[in-house]
Structures are given as C-alpha cells and as structure tokens.
Design an enzyme around this catalytic site. Structure first.
Site, PDB file in Angstrom:
ATOM      1  N   ARG A  49      58.208 -50.528  73.180  1.00 29.55           N
ATOM      2  CA  ARG A  49      57.902 -51.612  72.244  1.00 29.55           C
ATOM      3  C   ARG A  49      56.896 -51.173  71.192  1.00 29.55           C
ATOM      4  O   ARG A  49      56.815 -51.749  70.106  1.00 29.55           O
ATOM      5  CB  ARG A  49      57.403 -52.845  73.011  1.00 29.55           C
ATOM      6  N   TYR A 101      71.461 -66.640  51.180  1.00 29.30           N
ATOM      7  CA  TYR A 101      72.004 -66.639  52.535  1.00 29.30           C
ATOM      8  C   TYR A 101      71.506 -67.861  53.291  1.00 29.30           C
ATOM      9  O   TYR A 101      70.296 -68.078  53.433  1.00 29.30           O
ATOM     10  CB  TYR A 101      71.594 -65.349  53.241  1.00 29.30           C
ATOM     11  N   ASP A 170      65.215 -59.929  49.064  1.00 28.90           N
ATOM     12  CA  ASP A 170      66.317 -59.569  49.956  1.00 28.90           C
ATOM     13  C   ASP A 170      67.289 -58.723  49.141  1.00 28.90           C
ATOM     14  O   ASP A 170      67.987 -59.230  48.260  1.00 28.90           O
ATOM     15  CB  ASP A 170      66.995 -60.833  50.494  1.00 28.90           C
ATOM     16  N   LYS A 195      74.806 -53.798  56.944  1.00 31.12           N
ATOM     17  CA  LYS A 195      75.787 -53.722  55.869  1.00 31.12           C
ATOM     18  C   LYS A 195      75.965 -52.262  55.411  1.00 31.12           C
ATOM     19  O   LYS A 195      76.267 -51.405  56.213  1.00 31.12           O
ATOM     20  CB  LYS A 195      75.358 -54.631  54.733  1.00 31.12           C
TER      21      LYS A 195
END
Length: 369
Positions: A49, A101, A170, A195
């Site tokens: 982590r 989005y 974004d 993407k």
C-alpha cells in the site's frame, strides 16, 4: 536533428538505460504485498500500500509524458476522487462541467454534497467565462465526453486561479500526447489510463499528475490511507500499452478525422461533433492547444432505432462503452442518461486500416432510412 530525445523516446528507454548486466529487459511484476524489512524502516519498500517497484516504474514513465510527478490509481474515477478527497472540505465549492463525464457529478452528489461541499455546473463551451467566485476547485474536461466541446484551458485556468481556485483538467479524451494541461496552467492533470494509454481494453487504471509538491503529497497520502492501489500486474499491462501509445494514437486520430469527414454531409447524419473538422465551432481553440484532435467522433442519427441499427450493421464496430482500445467501438450515449438526442452516437476509432473503417461506416449508414 535535436540533442534532446522526445518524451516517447525517453519513456521507451527509461528502464533500459538503468539496467545492469543480466537484468530483465521487460518490466518485472513485483507480485508481493510485503518486502524484506529487518530493523527500523529506512525509506525502502516494506508494504504494497505504500509502494511497489512495478507501479513506481510506470508512474515515472507517465511522468515523462506529463513532465510532472505522477500517482497511479486503479481507475480514472479513483484518480479524480483522490483530488476531490485531498482538496475539498465542508463549505467548499467545486465547479464541474455539466456536459462532462456523468459519474463525476454522481460522485459529488452522492459523497460530497452530503458532507457540505457545494457543486456548481457549467457547460464546457462557457467554462472560460464562468463565475469562479468562492470556488475551491474547478474541473475542466476538454474535449468534453461525449459532446466534444472544447474550452480555452489557459484562459479558464488563468481566470480561475485569479479567483483563488485550484484547477484540474480531465485529459482523458486527449491524453498528454495531444494536450498538456499543466503547461496551460492547470494544477492537476488527470486521466483514465484505461483508455488510450493502456490501449487494449484489458485493464482499469488512472493517474494524477501535478508539478506542485504539496498537492502531490496530498494525493499520494490519500491513496495510501484509502488503499486505492494499482496492482503490480495492472501496472505491468499499462506499461506495455505505453510502449505503443504514440503509434496507436496516431492511427486512431487519423481514423477519427477520416470518419468525421466521411459522415459529415451524409443523408443519414443530422450533426457531427469533432474539433478536427474545419467547420466545427471549437476547431480554432483546439488548434491552439491540441496536437491532434483525439480518437472520438460524435454524430447524431434520426432516432434510437437508426442508431442501434447502425451499430449492429457496421461490421468493424464493437458495441461497447469506453474508448481508446485497438478495436473501433460505438454506443448510443442516451442509454446512460447523457443529455443528448436518442440517436446520438459516440464513435471511438480504433487502429483498423483507415480505408476499411471508413468503408464500413459509410456502408452501414447507407442502409439507414
């Protein structure tokens, strides 16, 4: 000739120039949650982590493209959420695009508004002239998803920062190869690496990039405390995709432009949205801040039935959500609740040979009433 290699060349050789004799050329997958740690912690790896060598290599590679520090996340939404959680506090106001989005607005409505954060919205096309008074954070999505509206990032960021707001862009529909938000004044650049960056429709990833050390530490600390960790195997898949992102994106951009030009004026198409078209209302601002226009084309057919028939009949289309993969895909975006016409199609260009793709699209359109 230039003495300074391009970011892509530096990314490709980031590992090779650091290898010792006998080390693997391919990036090893460090599939370990714990690391050997005798004595007191000394800054080395000790728990997954907190850090993993495979993930850190990929962050450094993306950092070359962004010219910034990078934190990777297990999805693009996790990347966006990390900025919200590390920056926003009760009483703060965040401005987001009304045509971006939809899950960004859903996240703010479900998690942040109940905690006392105010969400305001503004269309992307009007973002540069928006009222930024009292905003703690401004999110720009340009080109917007799915309508492909473009705003002047530099102008928007300049006005927002004058008003005291932080600015996040974004950059998913473009990528850092096409657009550099941090150079245009943004404090954060975020992207769904699911993407084009990974590019093979087989992994969820995202990243946050920033050149501000304090903001970087805030995002990285939130990831550590929240546990929003990329797995080493997913990081490896992203690394593999990054090796070909430039050549894939070049074909995808060329395909998108060719499809946009082919469908423009077709009798079955009522409207086309693509900033690479000379008559697109956002073409000039896109020329100013983008190096290419991205792999997405949006166009409108008469109704739901025509849209569904086109997607079903086009033999080089996969009926799927998301974009940036090697296979061209398309979907009717109204099915997700986007405020678009029922016949609105988001077309995501893949890497098929351009003449084949254009022929398949036009043939499918020719069959429509």
């Amino acid at each position: 000739m230039t003495d300074t290699p391009s970011p892509i060349s530096r990314l490709l050789h980031y590992r090779t120039e650091r290898l010792a004799k006998g080390e693997a050329v391919a990036l090893p997958i460090h599939a370990s949650s714990t690391f050997h740690l005798p004595g007191d912690p000394d800054g080395s790896h000790f728990y997954g982590r907190n850090g993993n060598p495979t993930v850190e290599t990929v962050e450094a590679e993306i950092g070359i493209l962004e010219a910034a520090d990078v934190v990777c996340f297990p999805s693009g939404m996790a990347a966006i959420a990390s900025v919200f959680y590390s920056v926003l506090r009760p009483g703060d106001t965040v401005l987001v695009p009304s045509d971006g989005y939809y899950n960004v607005r859903n996240l703010l409505s479900a998690q942040f508004e109940p905690m006392g954060v105010t969400m305001r919205t503004c269309p992307t096309a009007e973002m540069a002239e928006a009222d930024f008074k009292d905003c703690k954070l401004v999110l720009i999505e340009s080109p917007s998803n799915p309508g492909l509206a473009v705003c002047d990032i530099a102008k928007t960021a300049g006005r927002a920062k004058e008003a005291g707001a932080l600015v996040m862009v974004d950059n998913t529909t473009a990528s850092p190869l096409i657009q550099q938000p941090l150079d245009l004044g943004a404090d954060f650049s975020v992207m769904s690496d699911t993407k084009a960056m990974a590019g093979h429709s087989d992994v969820l990833c995202g990243h946050v990039a920033t050149r501000d050390a304090k903001l970087f530490e805030g995002v990285k600390t939130w990831r550590r405390l929240a546990g929003a960790i990329v797995s080493p195997f997913d990081a490896f898949l992203l690394h593999r995709g990054l090796a070909t992102v430039e050549v894939r994106l070049a074909r995808m951009n060329a395909n998108a432009l060719a499809v946009a030009e082919a469908v423009q004026g077709h009798k079955a198409v009522q409207a086309v949205h693509y900033p690479g078209l000379g008559n697109d209302p956002f073409h000039q601002v896109a020329l100013k801040q983008m190096n290419g226009f991205g792999p997405i084309v949006s166009f409108v057919l008469a109704d739901k039935a025509n849209a569904e028939r086109f997607i079903a009949d086009c033999h080089l289309l996969s009926p799927a959500t998301s974009f940036g993969g090697v296979h061209s895909s398309a979907e009717r975006r109204a099915r997700w609740g986007d405020e678009v016409p029922e016949g609105f199609i988001r077309f995501a260009a893949g890497i098929e040979p351009t003449p084949d793709l254009v022929a398949a699209v036009t043939q499918a359109l020719d069959t429509l009433s």
